[in-house]
Design an enzyme around this catalytic site. Structure first.
Site, PDB file in Angstrom:
ATOM      1  N   ASN A  47       0.867  -1.173   0.000  1.00 36.83           N
ATOM      2  CA  ASN A  47       0.000   0.000   0.000  1.00 36.83           C
ATOM      3  C   ASN A  47       0.910   1.231   0.000  1.00 36.83           C
ATOM      4  OD1 ASN A  47      -1.781   2.053   0.492  1.00 36.83           O
ATOM      5  ND2 ASN A  47      -2.340   1.378   2.563  1.00 36.83           N
TER       6      ASN A  47
ATOM      7  N   HIS B 139      -9.115   0.981   5.210  1.00 34.89           N
ATOM      8  CA  HIS B 139      -7.815   1.209   5.852  1.00 34.89           C
ATOM      9  C   HIS B 139      -7.997   2.126   7.064  1.00 34.89           C
ATOM     10  CE1 HIS B 139      -3.718   2.410   6.594  1.00 34.89           C
ATOM     11  NE2 HIS B 139      -3.362   1.311   5.964  1.00 34.89           N
TER      12      HIS B 139
ATOM     13  N   GLU C 114      -4.760  -5.063  10.570  1.00 32.61           N
ATOM     14  CA  GLU C 114      -3.724  -4.056  10.776  1.00 32.61           C
ATOM     15  C   GLU C 114      -3.975  -3.349  12.110  1.00 32.61           C
ATOM     16  OE1 GLU C 114      -1.864  -2.801   6.748  1.00 32.61           O
ATOM     17  OE2 GLU C 114      -3.579  -1.527   7.132  1.00 32.61           O
TER      18      GLU C 114
ATOM     19  N   LYS D 101       0.140   4.290  -0.212  1.00 34.53           N
ATOM     20  CA  LYS D 101      -0.469   5.474   0.421  1.00 34.53           C
ATOM     21  C   LYS D 101      -0.244   6.706  -0.464  1.00 34.53           C
ATOM     22  CE  LYS D 101       0.042   3.087   4.780  1.00 34.53           C
ATOM     23  NZ  LYS D 101       0.256   3.126   6.233  1.00 34.53           N
TER      24      LYS D 101
END
Ligand code: 13P
Length: 250
Positions: free
Chosen positions: A9, A95, A167, A11
């Site tokens: 990821n 997320h 996560e 971001k």
């Protein structure tokens, strides 16, 4: 069937040129003797070029988010159809940064999941407790609620397209990772939670761990029986680190 997966990821990092460079380096350096799915998620504006670059490789491109509506007056948002029209068939949803900074709720996420399923897209569904939840010994409850509210309404067939990513918020970008035993304990709990509602489907769902996975801890974390790979943030931005993490699956 349960698959090994390593996803990066990115971001809000890497401009157009940097995206191309990193993808080219990954194509060159990623091992071809590992049976694992490799997914990378650049920013929206670089998705189309990323899709072009990974053609004929075993890398899949994912988006980091999408809106649940088909189209309409949602300034700044991106729809499933837009993603699919440039060849993106996988999306990260839920997320913790989307939840914390953009106030995405479990019920909004359930709508996003529905839209992805309707479009036959793959979803990497993220969830995980905050530090205070763990300190208060509420981490299992929090995770169970996130799973129930975001995913328990879908039907059995839809699980074919769902990848789970645990996560813990306290481990994201902090350098503090869950110990392999903490990860295993939670992943086992997640699998059993899915089992209570969806039975043996739980055995086939891939559950990724995310939160400060680095080359030096990946192998031990990935070695745990209920950890099927990782969702990597910071270390996915350097080809050598990401490749070393992928090699941790060996
Ligand atoms: P870090 O690997 O930088 O901790 O980030 C994890 C993450 O948020 C992946 O989605």
């Amino acid at each position: 069937m349960r698959k090994k997966i390593v996803a990066g990821n990115w971001k809000m990092n890497k401009n157009a040129e940097e995206t191309e460079d990193l993808i080219n380096e990954l194509i060159e350096k990623l091992p071809d003797d590992i049976e694992a799915e490799i997914i990378i998620a650049p920013t929206f504006v670089n998705l189309a070029s990323a899709v072009d670059h990974v053609e004929f490789t075993n890398i899949t491109i994912a988006a980091q988010n999408m809106h649940n509506a088909e189209n309409g007056a949602f300034t700044g948002e991106i729809s499933a159809d837009m993603l699919q029209s440039i060849g993106v068939e996988t999306v990260i949803l839920g997320h913790s940064e989307r939840r914390a900074y953009f106030h995405e709720t479990d019920s909004q996420l359930a709508f996003k999941v529905d839209t992805a399923i309707k479009h036959n897209m793959k979803v990497i569904f993220c969830f995980g407790e905050e530090l205070k939840d763990r300190q208060d010994k509420q981490h299992f409850n929090v995770v169970e609620n996130q799973l129930r509210d975001g995913l328990f309404h879908i039907n059995n067939e839809a699980w074919e397209n769902i990848i789970l990513a645990y996560e813990p918020v306290w481990a994201i970008g902090t350098g503090e990772t869950a110990t392999p035993d903490q990860a295993q304990e939670m992943h086992e709990f997640i699998r059993e939670t899915v089992r209570t509602r969806f039975g043996t489907i739980a055995d086939d769902v891939s559950i990724l761990y995310g939160g400060s996975v680095k080359p030096d801890n990946a192998k031990e974390i990935f070695g745990k029986p209920d950890v099927d790979g990782g969702l990597i943030g910071g270390a996915a931005l350097k080809a050598d680190d990401f490749v070393a993490i992928v090699n941790g699956l060996k």
